[in-house]
Design a protein around this motif. Structure first.
Motif, PDB file in Angstrom:
ATOM      1  N   GLU A 291      -9.198  11.765   5.654  1.00 57.39           N
ATOM      2  CA  GLU A 291      -8.086  12.234   5.696  1.00 57.39           C
ATOM      3  C   GLU A 291      -6.932  11.691   6.781  1.00 57.39           C
ATOM      4  OE1 GLU A 291      -5.672  15.762   3.488  1.00 57.39           O
ATOM      5  OE2 GLU A 291      -7.877  15.715   3.716  1.00 57.39           O
ATOM      6  N   GLY A 292      -5.760  11.278   5.923  1.00 56.69           N
ATOM      7  CA  GLY A 292      -4.261  10.840   6.807  1.00 56.69           C
ATOM      8  C   GLY A 292      -4.026   9.670   7.859  1.00 56.69           C
ATOM      9  N   ASP A 293      -5.437   8.800   7.770  1.00 57.51           N
ATOM     10  CA  ASP A 293      -4.979   7.578   7.627  1.00 57.51           C
ATOM     11  C   ASP A 293      -3.981   7.069   7.537  1.00 57.51           C
ATOM     12  OD1 ASP A 293      -7.497   7.563   9.819  1.00 57.51           O
ATOM     13  OD2 ASP A 293      -8.985   6.863   8.486  1.00 57.51           O
ATOM     14  N   SER A 294      -3.635   6.068   8.045  1.00 59.74           N
ATOM     15  CA  SER A 294      -2.206   4.908   7.963  1.00 59.74           C
ATOM     16  C   SER A 294      -3.119   3.390   7.313  1.00 59.74           C
ATOM     17  CB  SER A 294      -1.616   5.294   8.267  1.00 59.74           C
ATOM     18  OG  SER A 294      -0.389   3.856   8.323  1.00 59.74           O
TER      19      SER A 294
ATOM     20  N   SER B  24     -10.817   8.835  -3.161  1.00 63.93           N
ATOM     21  CA  SER B  24      -9.857   8.660  -2.437  1.00 63.93           C
ATOM     22  C   SER B  24      -8.762   8.893  -3.144  1.00 63.93           C
ATOM     23  CB  SER B  24      -9.876   8.234  -0.812  1.00 63.93           C
ATOM     24  OG  SER B  24      -9.773   7.215  -1.108  1.00 63.93           O
ATOM     25  N   ALA B  25      -7.673   9.486  -2.148  1.00 70.96           N
ATOM     26  CA  ALA B  25      -6.107   9.001  -2.874  1.00 70.96           C
ATOM     27  C   ALA B  25      -5.694   7.772  -2.197  1.00 70.96           C
ATOM     28  CB  ALA B  25      -5.472  10.449  -3.300  1.00 70.96           C
ATOM     29  N   LEU B  26      -4.220   7.621  -2.559  1.00 70.17           N
ATOM     30  CA  LEU B  26      -2.948   7.052  -1.589  1.00 70.17           C
ATOM     31  C   LEU B  26      -2.267   6.862  -1.644  1.00 70.17           C
ATOM     32  CD1 LEU B  26      -5.071   3.091  -0.603  1.00 70.17           C
ATOM     33  CD2 LEU B  26      -6.042   4.961   1.089  1.00 70.17           C
ATOM     34  N   ARG B  27      -1.377   7.403  -0.693  1.00 75.29           N
ATOM     35  CA  ARG B  27       0.197   7.492  -1.168  1.00 75.29           C
ATOM     36  C   ARG B  27       0.525   6.148  -0.345  1.00 75.29           C
ATOM     37  NH1 ARG B  27       0.957  12.976   0.133  1.00 75.29           N
ATOM     38  NH2 ARG B  27       0.529  13.091   2.074  1.00 75.29           N
ATOM     39  N   GLU B  28       1.512   5.872  -0.485  1.00 73.29           N
ATOM     40  CA  GLU B  28       2.965   4.648  -0.435  1.00 73.29           C
ATOM     41  C   GLU B  28       3.769   5.780   0.609  1.00 73.29           C
ATOM     42  OE1 GLU B  28       4.833   1.207  -2.110  1.00 73.29           O
ATOM     43  OE2 GLU B  28       4.240   2.366  -3.825  1.00 73.29           O
ATOM     44  N   GLU B  29       4.290   4.673   2.364  1.00 72.52           N
ATOM     45  CA  GLU B  29       4.300   6.044   3.361  1.00 72.52           C
ATOM     46  C   GLU B  29       6.256   6.203   2.871  1.00 72.52           C
ATOM     47  OE1 GLU B  29       3.640   3.905   6.870  1.00 72.52           O
ATOM     48  OE2 GLU B  29       2.330   5.481   7.139  1.00 72.52           O
ATOM     49  N   GLN B  30       6.754   5.009   2.312  1.00 73.30           N
ATOM     50  CA  GLN B  30       8.034   4.882   1.943  1.00 73.30           C
ATOM     51  C   GLN B  30       8.365   5.498   0.537  1.00 73.30           C
ATOM     52  OE1 GLN B  30       6.719   2.016   3.265  1.00 73.30           O
ATOM     53  NE2 GLN B  30       8.017   2.287   4.913  1.00 73.30           N
ATOM     54  N   LYS B  31       7.433   6.022   0.131  1.00 67.62           N
ATOM     55  CA  LYS B  31       7.374   6.351  -1.426  1.00 67.62           C
ATOM     56  C   LYS B  31       5.800   8.128  -1.518  1.00 67.62           C
ATOM     57  CE  LYS B  31       9.473   2.983  -3.783  1.00 67.62           C
ATOM     58  NZ  LYS B  31       9.354   2.448  -5.807  1.00 67.62           N
ATOM     59  N   LEU B  32       6.069   8.623  -0.829  1.00 67.34           N
ATOM     60  CA  LEU B  32       5.206   9.892  -0.785  1.00 67.34           C
ATOM     61  C   LEU B  32       4.648  10.080  -1.996  1.00 67.34           C
ATOM     62  CD1 LEU B  32       5.974  11.487   2.800  1.00 67.34           C
ATOM     63  CD2 LEU B  32       4.246   9.723   2.230  1.00 67.34           C
ATOM     64  N   SER B  33       5.211  10.649  -3.013  1.00 65.41           N
ATOM     65  CA  SER B  33       5.207  11.247  -4.266  1.00 65.41           C
ATOM     66  C   SER B  33       4.341   9.992  -4.961  1.00 65.41           C
ATOM     67  CB  SER B  33       6.709  11.640  -5.069  1.00 65.41           C
ATOM     68  OG  SER B  33       7.112   9.833  -5.401  1.00 65.41           O
ATOM     69  N   LYS B  34       4.224   8.542  -5.010  1.00 68.20           N
ATOM     70  CA  LYS B  34       3.693   7.961  -5.442  1.00 68.20           C
ATOM     71  C   LYS B  34       2.060   7.863  -4.701  1.00 68.20           C
ATOM     72  CE  LYS B  34       2.736   3.293  -7.143  1.00 68.20           C
ATOM     73  NZ  LYS B  34       3.521   2.135  -7.223  1.00 68.20           N
ATOM     74  N   GLN B  35       0.621   8.239  -5.422  1.00 70.53           N
ATOM     75  CA  GLN B  35      -0.301   8.274  -5.223  1.00 70.53           C
ATOM     76  C   GLN B  35      -1.869   6.830  -6.021  1.00 70.53           C
ATOM     77  OE1 GLN B  35      -2.498  12.252  -5.410  1.00 70.53           O
ATOM     78  NE2 GLN B  35      -0.795  12.729  -3.966  1.00 70.53           N
ATOM     79  N   VAL B  36      -1.704   6.378  -5.490  1.00 68.19           N
ATOM     80  CA  VAL B  36      -2.938   5.816  -6.293  1.00 68.19           C
ATOM     81  C   VAL B  36      -4.489   6.374  -6.199  1.00 68.19           C
ATOM     82  CG1 VAL B  36      -3.666   3.873  -6.065  1.00 68.19           C
ATOM     83  CG2 VAL B  36      -1.784   4.228  -5.764  1.00 68.19           C
ATOM     84  N   ILE B  37      -5.001   6.641  -7.131  1.00 65.19           N
ATOM     85  CA  ILE B  37      -6.695   7.482  -6.988  1.00 65.19           C
ATOM     86  C   ILE B  37      -7.411   5.918  -6.826  1.00 65.19           C
ATOM     87  CG2 ILE B  37      -8.013   8.772  -8.131  1.00 65.19           C
ATOM     88  CD1 ILE B  37      -5.546  10.215  -7.066  1.00 65.19           C
ATOM     89  N   ILE B  38      -8.378   6.397  -5.830  1.00 60.92           N
ATOM     90  CA  ILE B  38      -9.383   5.094  -6.029  1.00 60.92           C
ATOM     91  C   ILE B  38     -10.538   5.886  -6.699  1.00 60.92           C
ATOM     92  CG2 ILE B  38     -11.042   3.577  -4.008  1.00 60.92           C
ATOM     93  CD1 ILE B  38      -7.387   2.861  -3.969  1.00 60.92           C
TER      94      ILE B  38
ATOM     95  N   GLY C 211      -4.658  -9.963   7.434  1.00 57.13           N
ATOM     96  CA  GLY C 211      -5.462  -8.762   8.465  1.00 57.13           C
ATOM     97  C   GLY C 211      -5.490  -8.450   7.576  1.00 57.13           C
ATOM     98  N   ILE C 212      -5.666  -5.999   7.794  1.00 55.30           N
ATOM     99  CA  ILE C 212      -5.434  -4.922   7.860  1.00 55.30           C
ATOM    100  C   ILE C 212      -5.149  -3.708   9.040  1.00 55.30           C
ATOM    101  CG2 ILE C 212      -6.750  -5.342   5.341  1.00 55.30           C
ATOM    102  CD1 ILE C 212      -8.907  -3.717   6.557  1.00 55.30           C
ATOM    103  N   TYR C 213      -4.570  -2.963   8.885  1.00 52.62           N
ATOM    104  CA  TYR C 213      -4.312  -2.426  10.343  1.00 52.62           C
ATOM    105  C   TYR C 213      -5.291  -0.841   9.432  1.00 52.62           C
ATOM    106  CZ  TYR C 213      -2.229  -6.872  12.198  1.00 52.62           C
ATOM    107  OH  TYR C 213      -2.328  -7.781  12.897  1.00 52.62           O
ATOM    108  N   VAL C 214      -5.446   0.140  10.394  1.00 51.79           N
ATOM    109  CA  VAL C 214      -5.780   1.197  10.155  1.00 51.79           C
ATOM    110  C   VAL C 214      -4.984   1.944  11.093  1.00 51.79           C
ATOM    111  CG1 VAL C 214      -7.755   3.088   9.493  1.00 51.79           C
ATOM    112  CG2 VAL C 214      -7.136   0.683   8.124  1.00 51.79           C
ATOM    113  N   ASN C 215      -4.187   2.607  11.218  1.00 44.98           N
ATOM    114  CA  ASN C 215      -3.859   4.076  12.284  1.00 44.98           C
ATOM    115  C   ASN C 215      -3.671   2.981  13.695  1.00 44.98           C
ATOM    116  OD1 ASN C 215      -4.841   6.294  10.807  1.00 44.98           O
ATOM    117  ND2 ASN C 215      -6.644   6.386  12.116  1.00 44.98           N
ATOM    118  N   GLY C 216      -2.696   1.933  13.002  1.00 48.86           N
ATOM    119  CA  GLY C 216      -2.117   0.600  14.004  1.00 48.86           C
ATOM    120  C   GLY C 216      -3.168  -0.068  14.798  1.00 48.86           C
TER     121      GLY C 216
END
Length: 96
Positions: free
Chosen positions: A77-80, A2-16, A62-67
């Motif tokens: 896909e699309g989860d925050s 899966s790929a994660l992108r920082e919300e503030q920097k959408l061009s940066k991806q981290v491949i898991i 903790g961790i938050y997913v979709n708030g």
């Protein structure tokens, strides 16, 4: 994977990669997030066969997913994802 992108920097991806990816402030983690709001060993993402789930490792903040605060969540896909001062968007899943 899966790929994660920082919300503030959408061009940066981290491949898991397949398997387990540890996340935290400690330098031995595969994904190091160097802020005080992130525990030394904060969370882990386990990925197998295009399925990823994130688990909190009893972190202080903790961790938050979709708030919503969660201990465990199957990622889609699309989860925050919010960890400490970091916000990521699940960008998608790649073939093995």
């Amino acid at each position: 994977m899966s790929a994660l992108r920082e919300e503030q920097k959408l061009s940066k991806q981290v491949i898991i990669a397949q398997g387990t990816t540890t996340i935290g402030r400690g330098k031995s983690n595969l994904m190091v997030l160097p802020f005080r709001t992130v525990s030394m060993f904060h969370a882990q993402i386990i990925t197998f066969n295009k399925t990823s789930h994130i688990m909190d490792l009893d972190s202080k903040n903790g961790i938050y997913v979709n708030g919503k605060k969660t201990h465990h969540h199957f990622l889609r896909e699309g989860d925050s994802v919010h960890i400490g001062d970091y916000n990521f968007i699940v960008a998608g899943f790649e073939e093995n």
